[in-house]
Design a protein around this motif. Structure first.
Motif, mmCIF file in Angstrom:
data_model
loop_
_atom_site.group_PDB
_atom_site.id
_atom_site.type_symbol
_atom_site.label_atom_id
_atom_site.label_comp_id
_atom_site.label_asym_id
_atom_site.label_seq_id
_atom_site.Cartn_x
_atom_site.Cartn_y
_atom_site.Cartn_z
ATOM 1 N N GLY A 1 14.357 -5.184 -1.316
ATOM 2 C CA GLY A 1 14.503 -4.364 -2.643
ATOM 3 C C GLY A 1 13.300 -4.964 -3.268
ATOM 4 O O GLY A 1 12.216 -4.352 -4.007
ATOM 5 N N PRO A 2 12.930 -6.422 -3.673
ATOM 6 C CA PRO A 2 12.185 -6.649 -4.721
ATOM 7 C C PRO A 2 10.774 -6.754 -3.960
ATOM 8 O O PRO A 2 9.865 -7.118 -4.524
ATOM 9 C CB PRO A 2 12.606 -8.329 -4.625
ATOM 10 C CG PRO A 2 14.123 -8.355 -4.335
ATOM 11 C CD PRO A 2 14.328 -7.527 -3.291
ATOM 12 N N LEU A 3 10.570 -6.355 -2.673
ATOM 13 C CA LEU A 3 9.065 -6.149 -2.199
ATOM 14 C C LEU A 3 8.596 -5.029 -2.813
ATOM 15 O O LEU A 3 7.646 -4.780 -2.870
ATOM 16 C CB LEU A 3 9.314 -6.117 -0.487
ATOM 17 C CG LEU A 3 9.927 -7.195 0.087
ATOM 18 C CD1 LEU A 3 9.861 -6.696 1.661
ATOM 19 C CD2 LEU A 3 8.784 -8.472 0.266
ATOM 20 N N PHE A 4 9.257 -4.129 -3.243
ATOM 21 C CA PHE A 4 9.050 -2.739 -3.567
ATOM 22 C C PHE A 4 9.525 -2.348 -5.127
ATOM 23 O O PHE A 4 8.923 -1.378 -5.589
ATOM 24 C CB PHE A 4 9.410 -1.796 -2.832
ATOM 25 C CG PHE A 4 8.868 -1.989 -1.341
ATOM 26 C CD1 PHE A 4 7.560 -1.645 -1.043
ATOM 27 C CD2 PHE A 4 9.750 -2.277 -0.426
ATOM 28 C CE1 PHE A 4 6.966 -1.942 0.288
ATOM 29 C CE2 PHE A 4 9.485 -2.392 1.033
ATOM 30 C CZ PHE A 4 7.998 -2.305 1.290
ATOM 31 N N LEU A 5 10.407 -3.150 -5.508
ATOM 32 C CA LEU A 5 11.056 -2.706 -6.797
ATOM 33 C C LEU A 5 11.274 -3.513 -7.735
ATOM 34 O O LEU A 5 11.102 -4.691 -7.311
ATOM 35 C CB LEU A 5 12.528 -2.216 -6.648
ATOM 36 C CG LEU A 5 12.782 -1.081 -5.502
ATOM 37 C CD1 LEU A 5 14.222 -0.795 -5.174
ATOM 38 C CD2 LEU A 5 12.001 0.123 -5.993
ATOM 39 N N GLY A 6 10.999 -3.214 -9.097
ATOM 40 C CA GLY A 6 11.189 -4.421 -10.464
ATOM 41 C C GLY A 6 10.008 -4.987 -10.500
ATOM 42 O O GLY A 6 8.958 -4.879 -9.943
ATOM 43 N N PRO A 7 10.178 -5.994 -11.577
ATOM 44 C CA PRO A 7 8.843 -6.618 -11.992
ATOM 45 C C PRO A 7 8.339 -7.682 -10.745
ATOM 46 O O PRO A 7 9.068 -8.306 -10.216
ATOM 47 C CB PRO A 7 9.375 -7.362 -13.197
ATOM 48 C CG PRO A 7 10.818 -7.503 -13.047
ATOM 49 C CD PRO A 7 11.136 -6.231 -12.239
ATOM 50 N N GLY A 8 7.013 -7.712 -10.684
ATOM 51 C CA GLY A 8 6.474 -8.397 -9.692
ATOM 52 C C GLY A 8 6.266 -8.003 -8.335
ATOM 53 O O GLY A 8 5.703 -8.412 -7.533
ATOM 54 N N GLN A 9 6.635 -6.771 -8.226
ATOM 55 C CA GLN A 9 6.702 -5.994 -6.943
ATOM 56 C C GLN A 9 5.146 -5.684 -6.534
ATOM 57 O O GLN A 9 4.432 -5.650 -7.529
ATOM 58 C CB GLN A 9 7.508 -4.842 -6.832
ATOM 59 C CG GLN A 9 6.915 -3.877 -7.555
ATOM 60 C CD GLN A 9 5.968 -2.820 -7.070
ATOM 61 O OE1 GLN A 9 5.419 -3.074 -5.931
ATOM 62 N NE2 GLN A 9 5.198 -2.049 -7.993
ATOM 63 N N VAL A 10 4.783 -5.883 -5.456
ATOM 64 C CA VAL A 10 3.236 -5.691 -5.065
ATOM 65 C C VAL A 10 3.105 -4.736 -3.725
ATOM 66 O O VAL A 10 2.347 -4.704 -3.030
ATOM 67 C CB VAL A 10 2.369 -7.168 -4.748
ATOM 68 C CG1 VAL A 10 2.635 -7.771 -5.792
ATOM 69 C CG2 VAL A 10 3.008 -7.676 -3.584
ATOM 70 N N VAL B 1 3.853 -1.276 -3.788
ATOM 71 C CA VAL B 1 3.750 -0.008 -4.178
ATOM 72 C C VAL B 1 2.848 0.437 -5.373
ATOM 73 O O VAL B 1 2.724 -0.419 -6.305
ATOM 74 C CB VAL B 1 5.106 0.863 -4.280
ATOM 75 C CG1 VAL B 1 5.941 0.807 -3.071
ATOM 76 C CG2 VAL B 1 5.616 0.502 -5.587
ATOM 77 N N GLY B 2 1.992 1.473 -5.208
ATOM 78 C CA GLY B 2 1.455 2.032 -6.445
ATOM 79 C C GLY B 2 0.507 1.258 -6.949
ATOM 80 O O GLY B 2 -0.345 0.169 -6.082
ATOM 81 N N VAL B 3 -0.054 1.297 -8.115
ATOM 82 C CA VAL B 3 -0.980 0.385 -8.819
ATOM 83 C C VAL B 3 -0.782 -1.166 -8.612
ATOM 84 O O VAL B 3 -1.895 -1.810 -8.421
ATOM 85 C CB VAL B 3 -1.303 0.993 -10.244
ATOM 86 C CG1 VAL B 3 -2.176 0.180 -10.914
ATOM 87 C CG2 VAL B 3 -1.772 2.457 -10.382
ATOM 88 N N GLY C 1 0.670 -1.135 -0.103
ATOM 89 C CA GLY C 1 -0.089 -0.044 -0.110
ATOM 90 C C GLY C 1 0.895 1.271 -0.186
ATOM 91 O O GLY C 1 0.165 2.174 0.279
ATOM 92 N N PHE C 2 2.015 1.121 -0.440
ATOM 93 C CA PHE C 2 2.840 2.549 -0.362
ATOM 94 C C PHE C 2 2.580 3.225 -1.827
ATOM 95 O O PHE C 2 2.170 2.623 -2.699
ATOM 96 C CB PHE C 2 4.264 2.156 -0.339
ATOM 97 C CG PHE C 2 4.919 2.015 0.987
ATOM 98 C CD1 PHE C 2 5.376 3.108 1.855
ATOM 99 C CD2 PHE C 2 5.068 0.859 1.411
ATOM 100 C CE1 PHE C 2 5.742 2.909 3.052
ATOM 101 C CE2 PHE C 2 5.361 0.404 2.954
ATOM 102 C CZ PHE C 2 5.743 1.451 3.424
ATOM 103 N N PRO C 3 2.565 4.606 -1.613
ATOM 104 C CA PRO C 3 2.501 5.292 -3.018
ATOM 105 C C PRO C 3 3.463 5.167 -3.851
ATOM 106 O O PRO C 3 4.720 4.503 -3.734
ATOM 107 C CB PRO C 3 2.388 6.807 -2.644
ATOM 108 C CG PRO C 3 3.232 6.621 -1.320
ATOM 109 C CD PRO C 3 3.098 5.464 -0.630
#
Length: 303
Positions: free
Chosen positions: A224-233, A235-237, A162-164
């Motif tokens: 990092g992979p929690l928020f960055l790169g393909p497959g992250q869930v 942040v954002g949309v 749920g981060f922006p």
């Protein structure tokens, strides 16, 4: 018993995000005891040998700690929860007393695979309520999405969801610092932004010293992979889309009112809820243990 100086706070990040944040929307029984270590063969990823404890009887509840933490983080919850439920408290791979895996084995899918295997092999045919803190909250949510047949509900204690959108670029600075800096300095400096004024100094020192005893790859490669790169869930949309896909009861506790307001419409199950918790740091279970215990047990008992 079975034993088996970048502001990364939600408040700081939402302040940095500014407009981006706005657009988001933003049964009891007797106790039993014995010792276990869980492992199993995996078809696609090497599984880690996980340390866990199991105590109690009643609804199945599994506790998943956060990044650089271990199952001791739930010490203020265990006496209460174990008196009401069958509680399995796990050390995730590379953390606590569980197996340290090589570099490259700390993706969210790796953590999920370990917990999926633990439930499917040691507790075959059973479902668990998963309660996760921070990274553990996202791991719990990912497993719920992947295997709704083994997860009955999720409790996310300031979980990594749920981060922006703007958080991604801010977090990248923190991840980069972890890759190149002295972890004994960089890690605690990042923790500082996650505390409340009420957080005890002893907790802060414990968190900092524990990180120094961890494998560097687990510290550097997990967040990092929690928020960055393909497959992250995280942040954002992508995070919103992921959360909206969950149909089971979901209880998310967070530390900013904007995030709580944004996330409430994301969960469709009528038993789901999102709550804003004030006057607490990221480790809500340690800063407000009695209040958390009461809130969690009330929600679980109503399921």
């Amino acid at each position: 018993m079975k034993t088996n100086q970048i502001d990364l706070s939600r408040r700081g990040l939402l302040a940095v995000a500014g407009a981006a944040a706005a657009t988001l929307g933003a049964g009891c029984g007797g106790a039993s005891a014995s010792a276990t270590t869980a492992t199993a063969a995996a078809a696609t990823t090497p599984l880690a040998r996980l340390f866990s404890t199991e105590v109690g009887a009643g609804k199945n509840l599994m506790l998943l700690h956060g990044w650089t933490c271990d199952s001791h983080d739930w010490s203020w919850q265990l006496p209460v929860l174990e008196s009401k439920y069958r509680v399995v408290a796990v050390d995730l791979r590379g953390h606590g007393r569980s197996e340290v895996m090589p570099s490259g084995a700390y993706m969210p899918s790796d953590y999920v695979a370990d917990i999926e295997s633990l439930i499917s092999t040691r507790y075959a045919g059973q479902k668990f309520i998963l309660m996760g803190h921070s990274m553990g909250g996202q791991v719990a949510a990912r497993l719920a999405a992947q295997r709704p047949d083994v997860v009955s509900a999720v409790i996310s204690v300031d979980g990594s969801l749920g981060f922006p959108e703007a958080f991604g670029s801010v977090l990248q600075q923190g991840v980069s610092a972890l890759q190149t800096g002295d972890l004994a300095i960089v890690g605690p400096a990042q923790f500082d932004s996650l505390y409340d004024a009420s957080t005890a100094a002893a907790f802060k020192r414990w968190h900092a010293r524990r990180l120094q005893g961890m494998s560097p790859q687990a510290v550097r490669e997990s967040v990092g992979p929690l928020f960055l790169g393909p497959g992250q869930v995280g942040v954002g949309v992508a995070s919103e889309t992921f959360c909206r896909s969950l149909t089971l009861p979901f209880y998310h506790l967070c530390r900013t009112p904007d995030q709580a307001t944004a996330m409430r419409p994301w969960f469709s199950n009528p038993k789901s809820k999102v709550e804003f918790w004030a006057n607490t740091g990221h480790w809500i279970q340690q800063d407000q243990p009695d209040a958390l215990n009461a809130a969690v047990t009330t929600w679980i008992d109503a399921l």
